[in-house]
Design an enzyme around this catalytic site. Structure first.
Site, PDB file in Angstrom:
ATOM      1  N   PRO A  10       0.798  -1.228   0.000  1.00  0.00           N
ATOM      2  CA  PRO A  10       0.000   0.000   0.000  1.00  0.00           C
ATOM      3  C   PRO A  10       0.829   1.276   0.000  1.00  0.00           C
ATOM      4  O   PRO A  10       1.811   1.394   0.748  1.00  0.00           O
ATOM      5  CB  PRO A  10      -0.793  -0.102   1.309  1.00  0.00           C
ATOM      6  CG  PRO A  10      -0.865  -1.546   1.588  1.00  0.00           C
ATOM      7  CD  PRO A  10       0.387  -2.165   1.047  1.00  0.00           C
ATOM      8  N   ASN A  11       0.410   2.194  -0.842  1.00  0.00           N
ATOM      9  CA  ASN A  11       0.941   3.568  -0.914  1.00  0.00           C
ATOM     10  C   ASN A  11       2.317   3.677  -1.557  1.00  0.00           C
ATOM     11  O   ASN A  11       2.815   4.784  -1.759  1.00  0.00           O
ATOM     12  CB  ASN A  11       0.947   4.230   0.476  1.00  0.00           C
ATOM     13  CG  ASN A  11      -0.444   4.320   1.060  1.00  0.00           C
ATOM     14  OD1 ASN A  11      -1.349   4.826   0.389  1.00  0.00           O
ATOM     15  ND2 ASN A  11      -0.653   3.800   2.240  1.00  0.00           N
ATOM     16  N   ARG A  18       5.161  11.082  -2.404  1.00  0.00           N
ATOM     17  CA  ARG A  18       4.752  10.772  -1.025  1.00  0.00           C
ATOM     18  C   ARG A  18       5.871  11.125  -0.039  1.00  0.00           C
ATOM     19  O   ARG A  18       6.954  10.517  -0.093  1.00  0.00           O
ATOM     20  CB  ARG A  18       4.474   9.273  -0.944  1.00  0.00           C
ATOM     21  CG  ARG A  18       4.161   8.783   0.429  1.00  0.00           C
ATOM     22  CD  ARG A  18       4.176   7.257   0.475  1.00  0.00           C
ATOM     23  NE  ARG A  18       3.780   6.810   1.789  1.00  0.00           N
ATOM     24  CZ  ARG A  18       3.962   5.576   2.241  1.00  0.00           C
ATOM     25  NH1 ARG A  18       4.533   4.658   1.478  1.00  0.00           N
ATOM     26  NH2 ARG A  18       3.585   5.255   3.438  1.00  0.00           N
ATOM     27  N   TYR A  23      10.880   9.375   2.080  1.00  0.00           N
ATOM     28  CA  TYR A  23      11.048   8.293   1.094  1.00  0.00           C
ATOM     29  C   TYR A  23      11.857   8.694  -0.137  1.00  0.00           C
ATOM     30  O   TYR A  23      12.090   7.869  -1.017  1.00  0.00           O
ATOM     31  CB  TYR A  23       9.666   7.782   0.657  1.00  0.00           C
ATOM     32  CG  TYR A  23       8.861   7.205   1.798  1.00  0.00           C
ATOM     33  CD1 TYR A  23       9.286   6.046   2.443  1.00  0.00           C
ATOM     34  CD2 TYR A  23       7.697   7.818   2.252  1.00  0.00           C
ATOM     35  CE1 TYR A  23       8.570   5.512   3.512  1.00  0.00           C
ATOM     36  CE2 TYR A  23       6.970   7.296   3.316  1.00  0.00           C
ATOM     37  CZ  TYR A  23       7.414   6.142   3.942  1.00  0.00           C
ATOM     38  OH  TYR A  23       6.706   5.612   4.992  1.00  0.00           O
ATOM     39  N   ASN A  75       8.459  -4.946  -0.132  1.00  0.00           N
ATOM     40  CA  ASN A  75       8.206  -3.818   0.758  1.00  0.00           C
ATOM     41  C   ASN A  75       6.696  -3.796   0.944  1.00  0.00           C
ATOM     42  O   ASN A  75       5.953  -3.356   0.050  1.00  0.00           O
ATOM     43  CB  ASN A  75       8.691  -2.498   0.157  1.00  0.00           C
ATOM     44  CG  ASN A  75       8.506  -1.340   1.126  1.00  0.00           C
ATOM     45  OD1 ASN A  75       7.802  -1.459   2.125  1.00  0.00           O
ATOM     46  ND2 ASN A  75       9.122  -0.210   0.826  1.00  0.00           N
ATOM     47  N   ALA A  78       2.696  -0.471   5.123  1.00  0.00           N
ATOM     48  CA  ALA A  78       2.097  -0.566   6.465  1.00  0.00           C
ATOM     49  C   ALA A  78       1.627  -1.980   6.803  1.00  0.00           C
ATOM     50  O   ALA A  78       1.493  -2.323   7.992  1.00  0.00           O
ATOM     51  CB  ALA A  78       0.937   0.423   6.578  1.00  0.00           C
ATOM     52  N   GLU A  99      12.862  -8.588   3.065  1.00  0.00           N
ATOM     53  CA  GLU A  99      11.980  -7.483   3.450  1.00  0.00           C
ATOM     54  C   GLU A  99      12.771  -6.177   3.314  1.00  0.00           C
ATOM     55  O   GLU A  99      13.880  -6.063   3.844  1.00  0.00           O
ATOM     56  CB  GLU A  99      11.551  -7.716   4.904  1.00  0.00           C
ATOM     57  CG  GLU A  99      10.722  -6.608   5.494  1.00  0.00           C
ATOM     58  CD  GLU A  99      10.430  -6.861   6.990  1.00  0.00           C
ATOM     59  OE1 GLU A  99      10.695  -7.977   7.492  1.00  0.00           O
ATOM     60  OE2 GLU A  99       9.962  -5.924   7.650  1.00  0.00           O
ATOM     61  N   HIS A 101      12.650  -1.869   3.628  1.00  0.00           N
ATOM     62  CA  HIS A 101      11.996  -0.607   3.976  1.00  0.00           C
ATOM     63  C   HIS A 101      12.909   0.528   3.556  1.00  0.00           C
ATOM     64  O   HIS A 101      14.098   0.531   3.915  1.00  0.00           O
ATOM     65  CB  HIS A 101      11.687  -0.522   5.472  1.00  0.00           C
ATOM     66  CG  HIS A 101      10.762  -1.609   5.904  1.00  0.00           C
ATOM     67  ND1 HIS A 101       9.426  -1.602   5.564  1.00  0.00           N
ATOM     68  CD2 HIS A 101      10.996  -2.761   6.556  1.00  0.00           C
ATOM     69  CE1 HIS A 101       8.872  -2.709   6.025  1.00  0.00           C
ATOM     70  NE2 HIS A 101       9.797  -3.433   6.624  1.00  0.00           N
ATOM     71  N   ARG A 108      11.472   5.841  13.619  1.00  0.00           N
ATOM     72  CA  ARG A 108      10.168   6.479  13.434  1.00  0.00           C
ATOM     73  C   ARG A 108       9.209   6.068  14.558  1.00  0.00           C
ATOM     74  O   ARG A 108       9.654   5.636  15.612  1.00  0.00           O
ATOM     75  CB  ARG A 108       9.640   6.120  12.035  1.00  0.00           C
ATOM     76  CG  ARG A 108      10.593   6.600  10.921  1.00  0.00           C
ATOM     77  CD  ARG A 108      10.077   6.246   9.546  1.00  0.00           C
ATOM     78  NE  ARG A 108       8.815   6.952   9.268  1.00  0.00           N
ATOM     79  CZ  ARG A 108       8.027   6.653   8.227  1.00  0.00           C
ATOM     80  NH1 ARG A 108       8.362   5.683   7.398  1.00  0.00           N
ATOM     81  NH2 ARG A 108       6.914   7.321   8.047  1.00  0.00           N
TER      82      ARG A 108
HETATM   83  C1  DQA Z   1       7.908   1.600   4.558  1.00  0.00           C
HETATM   84  C2  DQA Z   1       7.780   1.870   6.065  1.00  0.00           C
HETATM   85  C3  DQA Z   1       6.373   1.577   6.556  1.00  0.00           C
HETATM   86  O1  DQA Z   1       6.272   1.827   7.945  1.00  0.00           O
HETATM   87  C4  DQA Z   1       5.367   2.451   5.848  1.00  0.00           C
HETATM   88  O2  DQA Z   1       4.053   2.135   6.241  1.00  0.00           O
HETATM   89  C5  DQA Z   1       5.500   2.377   4.348  1.00  0.00           C
HETATM   90  C6  DQA Z   1       6.851   2.365   3.781  1.00  0.00           C
HETATM   91  C7  DQA Z   1       9.284   1.996   4.017  1.00  0.00           C
HETATM   92  O3  DQA Z   1       9.587   1.618   2.883  1.00  0.00           O
HETATM   93  O4  DQA Z   1      10.048   2.705   4.694  1.00  0.00           O
HETATM   94  O5  DQA Z   1       4.523   2.418   3.623  1.00  0.00           O
HETATM   95  O6  DQA Z   1       7.748   0.216   4.329  1.00  0.00           O
END
Ligand code: DQA
Length: 148
Positions: A10-11, A18, A23, A75, A78, A99, A101, A108
Site C-alpha cells: 500500500p501507498n 509521497r 522516502y 516492501n 504498512a 523485506e 523498507h 520512526r
Molecule cells: C515503509 C515503512 C512503513 O512503515 C510504511 O508504512 C511504508 C513504507 C518503508 O519503505 O520505509 O509504507 O515500508
C-alpha cells in the site's frame, strides 16, 4: 535464469510525491527500472507487482512457486506492521524472501518498530533508501547462486 518477484504494498505507488523527506523523490517506476537493469546485468529477471490490497499481495505470494519464482523482495508498506495473513502466506509458500523498507522504521513511530514478516524473512534491509531494493536483489542472487 533466476526469477525474482518484487512486491510493493500500500501507498508505494505514490513514491516520488509521497513524503519525499522520508522516502526520497524516486518513483516506483524508476526504482523498478534500476532493478530490472541490475537483474539483467546479473543474468536474472524480475517480475514487479504493486497493490494497495492485502489479498492481491497474498495471491502473488501463493502463486509465486507455480510461476517459477526463485525468491521474493517485498516492501509491504504498512501491512508489515499489521498483516499476520501476509506473514502466513510467506511462511506457507516457503520461498526465500527479503523485506525492504526505504526509511529507517526504527527511527520512526513505535508502531513501525514491529514487523510480522522479519522473523520468517531470509533478510531485512532497512533505512538505506531506494537502493535497499538493489541490496536485496544482490543478497537474493548470491543466496540462489550458492544454493545452486
Ligand atoms: C515503509 C515503512 C512503513 O512503515 C510504511 O508504512 C511504508 C513504507 C518503508 O519503505 O520505509 O509504507 O515500508
Amino acid at each position: 535464469m533466476a526469477r525474482i518477484l518484487v512486491l510493493n504494498g500500500p501507498n508505494l505507488n505514490l513514491l516520488g510525491t509521497r513524503e519525499p523527506s522520508v522516502y526520497g523523490s524516486d518513483t516506483l517506476a524508476t526504482i523498478i527500472g534500476r532493478l530490472e537493469s541490475a537483474a539483467q546485468r546479473r543474468g536474472a529477471s524480475i517480475v514487479a507487482f504493486q497493490s494497495n490490497a492485502e489479498h492481491e499481495l497474498i495471491a502473488q505470494v501463493q502463486a509465486a512457486k507455480g510461476a517459477g519464482i526463485d525468491a521474493i523482495i517485498v516492501n509491504a508498506g504498512a501491512l508489515t506492521h499489521t498483516s499476520v495473513a501476509l506473514r502466513d502466506a510467506f511462511a506457507g509458500v516457503g520461498l526465500p524472501f527479503y523485506e525492504v523498507h526505504i526509511s529507517n522504521v526504527y527511527a520512526r513511530e513505535a508502531f513501525r518498530h514491529h514487523s510480522y514478516l522479519s522473523a520468517v524473512a531470509a533478510g531485512v534491509i532497512v533505512g538505506c533508501g531506494p537502493i535497499g531494493y538493489e541490496l536485496a536483489l544482490e543478497a537474493a542472487l548470491r543466496r540462489l547462486g550458492s544454493a545452486g
